[in-house]
Design an enzyme around this catalytic site. Structure first.
Site, short mmCIF file in Angstrom:
data_model
loop_
_atom_site.label_atom_id
_atom_site.label_comp_id
_atom_site.label_asym_id
_atom_site.label_seq_id
_atom_site.Cartn_x
_atom_site.Cartn_y
_atom_site.Cartn_z
N HIS A 175 28.56 15.82 5.47
CA HIS A 175 27.49 14.84 5.57
C HIS A 175 27.79 13.71 6.48
O HIS A 175 27.27 12.73 7.11
CB HIS A 175 27.01 14.14 4.26
CG HIS A 175 27.93 13.25 3.51
ND1 HIS A 175 29.12 13.44 2.80
CD2 HIS A 175 28.41 11.79 3.72
CE1 HIS A 175 29.60 12.32 2.37
NE2 HIS A 175 29.26 11.50 3.25
N SER A 183 35.02 8.17 1.98
CA SER A 183 34.39 9.52 1.95
C SER A 183 35.05 10.43 2.98
O SER A 183 35.05 10.32 4.15
CB SER A 183 32.95 9.40 2.21
OG SER A 183 32.04 10.35 1.88
N ASP A 195 29.75 20.55 1.24
CA ASP A 195 29.76 19.30 1.86
C ASP A 195 31.27 19.27 2.64
O ASP A 195 31.81 18.16 2.38
CB ASP A 195 29.60 18.17 0.80
CG ASP A 195 29.25 16.79 1.54
OD1 ASP A 195 28.94 16.88 2.63
OD2 ASP A 195 29.86 15.70 1.05
#
Length: 400
Positions: free
Chosen positions: A142, A254, A172
């Site tokens: 993402h 992240s 992901d």
């Protein structure tokens, strides 16, 4: 015989004995010698007994003193050892986060993307981890999704352009590459050795002018946590098995590293998965043992090849008076292995590969052990009757 006679008799014997002694017969000497030997033996025996008693008493006192001294020394030594151990553990704990940061931070990069709108994000979109010195980097899918241009900022602030090697929306994860060599490399640890309560350190790189990185710490809260993510575009549901930590996973880290106390990467942080919970204090990371397999496929094929039979299904409900455990087929994908094998909607798949299944998750876990284009045997319940059907597995198509 009266006392006078008795006395006279004894005197005669005494005189006779002395006379015999004068003639060279040492009678008294012989008798006296025997009496002295007995007395000496008795005295010697008393001395031995007395010596033994004294030795035993002295030995007992000495042994008790030595044991007490040893115990005292042992207690003192034990107290010192315990004190040193506690002090050492305290030092390890206090220094571990900074030490892990020093070790891992050079391997963590910041990622900036330019989207299809043509605008470059003013701040970092996320982080990545260098896992090969030739410039290969693992990050979240993402983070680079819909990117038309990707830039990577190294720990030395050098910015390089990157290209996509492979992506996998389901996990992901994505692999990108920069043109560089001899880059510092993170060590991917064995996530199966992680335990609940272990120290966890999340490291990311926000690329902001005021920050050179983001480091958060906590503990491992849970293992193999299942998080269900629904794709807003397709409505497809994906169940992630991830490591849960209370270390904060934010926009800066992240795609970055979740490390153990040894500085080994045990998970790839994912803000996307964490944001699905809408609960603070709950960060999630894709464990490295799963990531390693995905990385291998992304490096080889540019994607992850997963087998599928080609159905949409749910856990079977009770039919009639009999409860049936299996996967209730809601829809069959046209052209798939299930379609070609004759699987129909309302069928209930009770076994696959000889193993009973109760839901789609169990079915998918079994299929992961097979390769695409391989045949798998299914037991299907249809209209109250069971049938054995062979299905050729096809590739699962992910909605990227």
């Amino acid at each position: 015989m009266d006392n006078k006679d008795n006395y006279k008799f004894n005197e005669e014997i005494r005189d006779a004995l002395w006379k015999n002694a004068e003639r060279g017969q040492d009678i008294f000497g012989e008798i006296k010698f025997r009496k002295n030997n007995k007395r000496n033996y008795f005295k010697m025996f008393l001395k031995v007994i007395l010596f033994m008693l004294i030795a035993a008493l002295s030995g007992g006192i000495t042994a008790n003193y030595v044991i007490s001294k040893d115990k005292l020394q042992e207690n003192i030594s034990g107290d010192l050892t315990q004190s040193k151990l506690e002090e050492k553990n305290k030092d390890i704990y206090s220094n571990s986060i900074s030490e892990v940061t020093r070790k891992v931070s050079p391997t963590v990069v910041g990622i900036i993307v330019k989207t299809s709108g043509g605008e470059e994000t003013p701040e970092v979109s996320g982080s990545g981890i260098i896992f090969k010195s030739e410039g290969f980097i693992i990050t979240n899918y993402h983070v680079i999704e819909n990117a038309t241009e990707i830039k990577v900022k190294l720990s030395n602030y050098k910015v390089l352009k990157a290209k996509v090697i492979g992506t996998d929306a389901i996990s992901d994860l994505a692999v990108i590459k920069v043109e560089a060599s001899n880059l510092p490399v993170a060590k991917l640890g064995d996530s199966s050795k992680v335990n609940v309560g272990d120290l966890s350190i999340a490291i990311g790189n926000p690329l902001g002018e005021q920050f050179s990185g983001v480091v958060t710490a906590g503990i491992i809260s849970a293992l193999d946590r299942k998080v269900n993510i629904v794709d807003k575009k397709t409505g497809e549901q994906t169940i992630y098995k991830v490591i849960q930590t209370d270390a904060t996973i934010n926009e800066g880290n992240s795609g970055g590293a979740l490390c153990n106390i040894n500085g080994e990467v045990i998970g790839i942080n994912s803000l996307k998965i964490g944001s699905a919970t809408e609960t603070s204090g709950m960060g999630f990371a894709i464990n490295t043992n799963v990531a390693k397999e995905i990385i291998s496929d992304l490096m080889t094929y540019g994607k992850v090849i997963r087998p599928a039979i080609g159905i949409y299904g749910v856990a079977a409900i009770s039919v009639g008076n009999n409860g049936i455990e299996g996967v209730y087929v809601q829809e069959v994908v046209s052209g798939s292995g299930a379609y070609k094998a004759g699987i129909m909607p309302t069928d209930i798949i009770t076994q696959i590969g000889g193993v009973g299944v109760k839901n789609m998750e169990e079915l998918s876990n079994i299929l992961d052990k097979y390769k695409v284009a391989r045949s798998v045997q299914c037991k299907v319940q249809r209209n109250g009757k069971y049938k054995d059907i062979s299905i050729i597995l096809s590739e699962l198509k992910a909605a990227n």
